[in-house]
Enzyme design. Sequence first.
Site, PDB file in Angstrom:
ATOM      1  N   ALA A  71       0.815  -1.222   0.000  1.00 21.61           N
ATOM      2  CA  ALA A  71       0.000   0.000   0.000  1.00 21.61           C
ATOM      3  C   ALA A  71       0.845   1.266   0.000  1.00 21.61           C
ATOM      4  O   ALA A  71       0.395   2.315  -0.487  1.00 21.61           O
ATOM      5  CB  ALA A  71      -0.940  -0.005   1.205  1.00 21.61           C
ATOM      6  N   HIS A  91       3.699   1.717  -1.712  1.00 26.98           N
ATOM      7  CA  HIS A  91       3.996   1.977  -3.123  1.00 26.98           C
ATOM      8  C   HIS A  91       2.773   2.527  -3.846  1.00 26.98           C
ATOM      9  O   HIS A  91       2.874   3.450  -4.666  1.00 26.98           O
ATOM     10  CB  HIS A  91       4.418   0.677  -3.820  1.00 26.98           C
ATOM     11  CG  HIS A  91       5.691   0.078  -3.338  1.00 26.98           C
ATOM     12  ND1 HIS A  91       5.739  -1.107  -2.648  1.00 26.98           N
ATOM     13  CD2 HIS A  91       6.977   0.497  -3.444  1.00 26.98           C
ATOM     14  CE1 HIS A  91       6.988  -1.406  -2.359  1.00 26.98           C
ATOM     15  NE2 HIS A  91       7.763  -0.446  -2.831  1.00 26.98           N
TER      16      HIS A  91
END
Length: 285
Positions: free
Chosen positions: A35, A37
Amino acid sequence: MRVIQAIDELRDSLRLLAKPGKRVGFVPTMGYLHAGHMELVSRARAENDIVVTSIFVNPLQFGANEDLSRYPRDLPRDSSMLEAAGVDILFAPGGEDMYPRPMLTVVDVPDLGCELEGAVRPGHFAGVATVVCKLFNIVQPQTAYFGEKDYQQVVIIKRMVEDLALPVRVIAVPTVRDTDGLALSSRNVYLSEVERRAATIVPRTLDEAERLVRSGQTDPVRLEEMLREFIGREPLANAEVVAVRDASTLQPVALIDEPVVVALFVRIGSTRLLDNRVIGRRGVQ
């Protein structure tokens, strides 16, 4: 979404897509996305016409005894996540695409890269700066997005961009955390169930640092000592770096009267976890 491996093919595709006036946003990663990224991708998608993400596990930034061979990889999973997020191009080169022959050119910011994590991982940040500079030259984005979890990395990349007059705006995005406070990281997958519980000592140490500063602690050396003692309460934790530095320059401070970054590099079992907290918020802008 196009998945491209070759540098020349990527450049040809961008020439077709990036018409005059179109903004290209770039999110460089080593894959095994989470999450954190995807928050970078979300920012890039919201602020640009074209979004390029790269996945490349860069051998230049791994030491001889580090986890290059076992670094988690799952390109099909990552590709699905990026396509669902609206990425236009996934650049996923192999080692021979990026380094067809041994690199003789190195980009380094030694005054910043030999400190903190760089003192524990010699040569790491030269590998980071070299590959990011090469990726910037390949993609030629207007903006690039990096997570604040890798605070030292962001400071180094920003300085590299300024020193080399690269036409890229580097945007730092706040760290995304799990429900227990642990910063999301691809390496969290290495942790056993017991180690995963122990790893919460890292964000709890940052909470303790903020509490101590808010309570009046202004001596950075004493604060570092107190935080090492706090980490020492967790038997599975080994504090490799506990440092209080100027939030903008990463230089040591004599007194905590300006924004500082508390930087931690903690080994839980065989896994190194990186985290930080800026206190007296300014940080990397």
